[in-house]
Design a protein around this motif. Structure first.
Motif, mmCIF file in Angstrom:
data_model
loop_
_atom_site.group_PDB
_atom_site.id
_atom_site.type_symbol
_atom_site.label_atom_id
_atom_site.label_comp_id
_atom_site.label_asym_id
_atom_site.label_seq_id
_atom_site.Cartn_x
_atom_site.Cartn_y
_atom_site.Cartn_z
ATOM 1 N N ALA A 6 -0.414 -5.795 12.144
ATOM 2 C CA ALA A 6 -0.221 -7.022 11.368
ATOM 3 C C ALA A 6 0.280 -6.717 9.960
ATOM 4 O O ALA A 6 1.115 -7.453 9.415
ATOM 5 C CB ALA A 6 -1.535 -7.808 11.312
ATOM 6 N N ARG A 7 -0.211 -5.632 9.378
ATOM 7 C CA ARG A 7 0.270 -5.248 8.046
ATOM 8 C C ARG A 7 1.777 -4.966 8.074
ATOM 9 O O ARG A 7 2.538 -5.430 7.224
ATOM 10 C CB ARG A 7 -0.489 -4.025 7.545
ATOM 11 C CG ARG A 7 -1.929 -4.276 7.123
ATOM 12 C CD ARG A 7 -2.499 -3.040 6.448
ATOM 13 N NE ARG A 7 -3.802 -3.290 5.843
ATOM 14 C CZ ARG A 7 -4.966 -2.868 6.349
ATOM 15 N NH1 ARG A 7 -4.979 -2.204 7.494
ATOM 16 N NH2 ARG A 7 -6.101 -3.135 5.729
ATOM 17 N N MET A 8 2.202 -4.203 9.058
ATOM 18 C CA MET A 8 3.625 -3.869 9.137
ATOM 19 C C MET A 8 4.470 -5.096 9.441
ATOM 20 O O MET A 8 5.608 -5.215 8.968
ATOM 21 C CB MET A 8 3.851 -2.781 10.192
ATOM 22 C CG MET A 8 5.286 -2.260 10.236
ATOM 23 S SD MET A 8 5.801 -1.516 8.656
ATOM 24 C CE MET A 8 7.559 -1.364 8.916
ATOM 25 N N ALA A 9 3.938 -6.027 10.218
ATOM 26 C CA ALA A 9 4.678 -7.251 10.526
ATOM 27 C C ALA A 9 4.970 -8.050 9.262
ATOM 28 O O ALA A 9 6.072 -8.594 9.090
ATOM 29 C CB ALA A 9 3.894 -8.099 11.526
ATOM 30 N N ASN A 42 -0.540 -14.795 3.109
ATOM 31 C CA ASN A 42 -0.862 -15.779 2.084
ATOM 32 C C ASN A 42 -1.254 -15.063 0.791
ATOM 33 O O ASN A 42 -1.328 -13.834 0.740
ATOM 34 C CB ASN A 42 -2.018 -16.675 2.538
ATOM 35 C CG ASN A 42 -1.653 -17.519 3.738
ATOM 36 O OD1 ASN A 42 -0.471 -17.703 4.046
ATOM 37 N ND2 ASN A 42 -2.662 -18.032 4.426
ATOM 38 N N GLU A 43 -1.538 -15.830 -0.241
ATOM 39 C CA GLU A 43 -1.935 -15.218 -1.513
ATOM 40 C C GLU A 43 -3.195 -14.373 -1.364
ATOM 41 O O GLU A 43 -3.331 -13.337 -1.995
ATOM 42 C CB GLU A 43 -2.141 -16.309 -2.571
ATOM 43 C CG GLU A 43 -2.284 -15.748 -3.967
ATOM 44 C CD GLU A 43 -2.074 -16.780 -5.047
ATOM 45 O OE1 GLU A 43 -2.035 -16.392 -6.237
ATOM 46 O OE2 GLU A 43 -1.936 -17.974 -4.716
ATOM 47 N N ARG A 44 -4.107 -14.809 -0.495
ATOM 48 C CA ARG A 44 -5.305 -14.043 -0.157
ATOM 49 C C ARG A 44 -5.401 -13.947 1.363
ATOM 50 O O ARG A 44 -5.120 -14.927 2.044
ATOM 51 C CB ARG A 44 -6.559 -14.705 -0.733
ATOM 52 C CG ARG A 44 -6.604 -14.728 -2.257
ATOM 53 C CD ARG A 44 -6.925 -13.345 -2.815
ATOM 54 N NE ARG A 44 -7.029 -13.379 -4.269
ATOM 55 C CZ ARG A 44 -6.015 -13.210 -5.094
ATOM 56 N NH1 ARG A 44 -4.801 -12.989 -4.597
ATOM 57 N NH2 ARG A 44 -6.179 -13.247 -6.401
ATOM 58 N N PRO A 45 -5.757 -12.792 1.919
ATOM 59 C CA PRO A 45 -6.116 -11.547 1.239
ATOM 60 C C PRO A 45 -4.878 -10.778 0.775
ATOM 61 O O PRO A 45 -3.875 -10.709 1.505
ATOM 62 C CB PRO A 45 -6.842 -10.763 2.334
ATOM 63 C CG PRO A 45 -6.203 -11.241 3.604
ATOM 64 C CD PRO A 45 -5.864 -12.685 3.389
ATOM 65 N N ALA A 46 -4.938 -10.234 -0.437
ATOM 66 C CA ALA A 46 -3.850 -9.417 -0.963
ATOM 67 C C ALA A 46 -4.007 -8.000 -0.424
ATOM 68 O O ALA A 46 -5.027 -7.360 -0.641
ATOM 69 C CB ALA A 46 -3.881 -9.412 -2.482
ATOM 70 N N GLN A 47 -2.988 -7.527 0.276
ATOM 71 C CA GLN A 47 -3.069 -6.236 0.953
ATOM 72 C C GLN A 47 -1.766 -5.455 0.739
ATOM 73 O O GLN A 47 -0.767 -5.983 0.246
ATOM 74 C CB GLN A 47 -3.274 -6.462 2.450
ATOM 75 C CG GLN A 47 -4.653 -6.952 2.833
ATOM 76 C CD GLN A 47 -5.647 -5.828 2.956
ATOM 77 O OE1 GLN A 47 -5.349 -4.751 3.473
ATOM 78 N NE2 GLN A 47 -6.879 -6.068 2.511
ATOM 79 N N SER A 48 -1.801 -4.170 1.129
ATOM 80 C CA SER A 48 -0.592 -3.352 1.188
ATOM 81 C C SER A 48 -0.527 -2.696 2.561
ATOM 82 O O SER A 48 -1.510 -2.710 3.302
ATOM 83 C CB SER A 48 -0.605 -2.271 0.100
ATOM 84 O OG SER A 48 -1.644 -1.329 0.342
ATOM 85 N N TYR A 49 0.632 -2.128 2.896
ATOM 86 C CA TYR A 49 0.735 -1.480 4.215
ATOM 87 C C TYR A 49 0.316 -0.023 4.174
ATOM 88 O O TYR A 49 0.235 0.637 5.198
ATOM 89 C CB TYR A 49 2.114 -1.683 4.820
ATOM 90 C CG TYR A 49 3.291 -0.886 4.295
ATOM 91 C CD1 TYR A 49 3.291 -0.256 3.067
ATOM 92 C CD2 TYR A 49 4.444 -0.775 5.066
ATOM 93 C CE1 TYR A 49 4.379 0.467 2.610
ATOM 94 C CE2 TYR A 49 5.545 -0.058 4.628
ATOM 95 C CZ TYR A 49 5.508 0.566 3.401
ATOM 96 O OH TYR A 49 6.586 1.272 2.953
ATOM 97 N N ARG A 50 0.090 0.501 2.974
ATOM 98 C CA ARG A 50 -0.569 1.783 2.729
ATOM 99 C C ARG A 50 0.212 2.991 3.235
ATOM 100 O O ARG A 50 1.331 2.878 3.715
ATOM 101 C CB ARG A 50 -1.992 1.741 3.289
ATOM 102 C CG ARG A 50 -2.717 0.491 2.822
ATOM 103 C CD ARG A 50 -4.149 0.431 3.213
ATOM 104 N NE ARG A 50 -4.694 -0.869 2.824
ATOM 105 C CZ ARG A 50 -5.975 -1.112 2.598
ATOM 106 N NH1 ARG A 50 -6.862 -0.140 2.723
ATOM 107 N NH2 ARG A 50 -6.377 -2.309 2.243
#
Length: 577
Positions: free
Chosen positions: A324-327, A385-393
């Protein structure tokens, strides 16, 4: 009798037209033309003189410089990423691709070098804008010993525009009531829309600015779309009011910088597309890069980062979360590419595309930085969305930078290599060609001035400025690659020098004197930096080290500083931190 050029006066400069007039007038006398015919010819030549190419701005090319943020080396679709980037792919397919082009490994030093043609330390931006460390190379604010491409091009009657991320000034000066000496309009741009700061989100950026005024983001705001829309708006206005003048447009997209903020319509295209995992996608990218000739098949694919587990070792739930992060990252790229398509179609609709040079590149490699805590399956519908703010790391940054090692911040190829594309239908007709011409962001200023026919000045506004340090790449664009000469790098005590086939590189440390051990690579045979030759070639390593030391002494690189972000902020000498 038609006017003809004497061989020795071929050209389009004003003195050439005068020579043309004298030559043809003599020719008339030799051919016993009547004075009536001589006078008629005089008017013909005078007409030519009045519209000399050197004085006719309509003949000069439009120039668009598109800089994207934190895009990895192999993220464009044509490189096998699985991300849909048809418009970047079009630029590559119909333009010229540079496979050996370098940035500085970090956002604001790259922007300073790109805009000025100088190594970033000479502009004051050897590090970031958050702190003034009290040394000329690390003030966090671009100094007055340099000028921007926009300031230089205004000498040739170019209209100049900018949209997107600026990030060349001390953070306190980004405030609405702060000093504006480094705001876009004060740095040569006629119009500006974007954000002055280096970070933040896509839904409510804190430093959103129009020209010299701070503005609020409206409802339904999304930064990538806003950058595209403002770019198209500025272009439409230019073609309406200044269509006879050439323009320079610096489009600085924030995408695909973290956090993972993207529109639902774009995310939906990619959910499930990366379930094969990072190991398989690194392999696919590598194979595609070899297939299209962007990398040498003799260069082995670097190992998966040791901190990243094998995809097959993850649980099913973990795979869904990482996928999901990469998507969302892919969706950020996709939206930015859609914007590039809108920009291209706007120029094409006004009949100006043939005489427009478009340059595309990234400010550094993929970003391994972590952002946000752990994700649960229940949160995945909210991701973007604005939250949760994440990175793909680091897990997916390792894929973005295929086939290389390391990431943004570092001077290994994964940090400093960018695919640069130059698209210019009128001049570049061997579409899809890949050149191994070596280049660096300091070369963009002299290249653009060369294309525009503008001299780099020795002073500006009555003050002397530093000589440009880059080289024009026009010869490399239109013919065979030439020897670029040594290139130098330093960021956060990470150091490197590239000279011909040799690269000496080091990862900095957090303890004084911050100098990590050197590594040596033959990047003609091993650009993925898998075989360290420091023990086998000590003499070459020493020669390169001395080259780097000399450059560092002459370009305000010292004192080296490998401290972390918090310690650097505490070291600010202004008392404002």
């Amino acid at each position: 009798m038609k006017p003809v050029w004497p061989e020795r006066t071929q050209g389009t400069h004003e003195h050439d037209y005068i020579a043309l007039f004298v030559y043809n007038l003599r020719k008339c006398k030799q051919m016993k033309y009547t004075w009536t015919k001589r006078i008629l010819l005089l008017f013909v030549i005078a007409g030519l003189l009045s519209c000399s190419n050197s004085d006719d701005p309509a003949k000069k090319p439009n120039i668009i410089l598109i800089l994207v943020d934190d895009m990895g080396f192999s993220d464009p679709g044509f490189m096998g990423s699985g991300i849909e980037t048809p418009n970047i792919d079009k630029l590559a397919r119909e333009g010229l691709m540079f496979s050996r082009f370098y940035n500085t490994g970090r956002c604001c030093p790259t922007r300073a070098s790109l805009l000025t043609g100088l190594y970033a330390h000479n502009t004051g931006l050897g590090w970031m804008t958050v702190s003034n460390l009290g040394a000329p190379g690390y003030t966090g604010d671009m100094n007055d010993r340099c000028i921007t491409i926009a300031q230089a091009l205004k000498q040739a009657d170019y209209s100049t525009y900018m949209t997107g991320k600026l990030h060349i000034m001390y953070d306190d000066y980004m405030k609405a009531d702060g000093p504006k000496h480094n705001w876009p309009l004060q740095r040569g741009f006629d119009r500006y829309y974007g954000h002055l700061s280096g970070g933040g989100g896509y839904y409510n950026p804190e430093t959103l600015t129009y020209n010299n005024e701070r503005i609020e983001a409206p409802e339904e705001f999304y930064l990538t779309t806003a950058i595209t829309d403002s770019t198209v708006s500025f272009l439409e206005n230019h073609f309406k009011e200044k269509k006879d003048r050439p323009f320079f447009f610096y489009v600085a997209y924030y995408a695909p910088h973290r956090p993972l903020h993207a529109l639902r319509k774009d995310i939906s295209k990619y959910r499930g597309k990366f379930m094969d995992g990072w190991d398989e996608h690194r392999k696919r990218r590598y194979e595609k890069l070899v297939e299209i000739g962007f990398i040498d098949s003799a260069w082995s694919l670097s190992d998966r980062d040791p901190s990243v587990p094998a995809w097959e070792d993850l649980t099913g739930e973990e795979r869904q979360i990482w996928e999901a992060r990469m998507a969302v990252y892919a969706a950020q790229m996709d939206c930015m590419d859609q914007g590039i398509g809108d920009i291209i179609s706007t120029i094409e609709r006004h009949g100006a595309l043939d005489n427009t040079m478009i340059v595309f590149l990234s400010d550094n490699g993929g970003c391994a930085e972590g952002q946000g805590g752990r994700l649960s399956l229940e949160q995945l519908p909210l991701l973007g969305n604005e939250r949760p703010a994440q990175s793909y790391r680091i897990h997916w940054a390792n894929v973005s930078n295929t086939p290389f090692r390391m990431y943004k911040h570092y001077n290994h190829e994964g940090g400093i290599a960018t695919p640069m594309i130059v698209y210019w239908p009128e001049k570049i007709r061997s579409g899809g060609r890949i050149t191994d011409q070596v280049g660096h962001v300091i070369d963009l200023m002299p290249t653009i001035l060369d294309v525009a026919g503008v001299e780099y000045p020795s002073e500006f506004n009555g003050k002397p400025i530093l000589p440009v340090q880059g080289m024009s790449l026009v010869t490399g664009m239109t013919g065979d690659a030439f020897e670029r000469g040594p290139l130098f790098f330093e960021h956060e005590a990470h150091r490197a020098v590239i000279d011909g086939k040799w690269k000496l590189v080091s990862i900095g440390t957090r303890e004084a004197p911050y100098e990590g051990p050197w590594e040596l690579y033959d990047i003609s045979a091993d650009r993925t930096e898998t075989v360290d030759l420091i023990g086998e070639q000590p003499q070459i390593a020493e020669e390169l080290r001395l080259l780097w030391e000399k450059w560092a002494e002459e370009n305000h690189v010292y004192p080296l500083n490998g401290l972390g972000w918090g310690d650097r902020i505490k070291a600010d000498v202004t008392g404002k931190r």
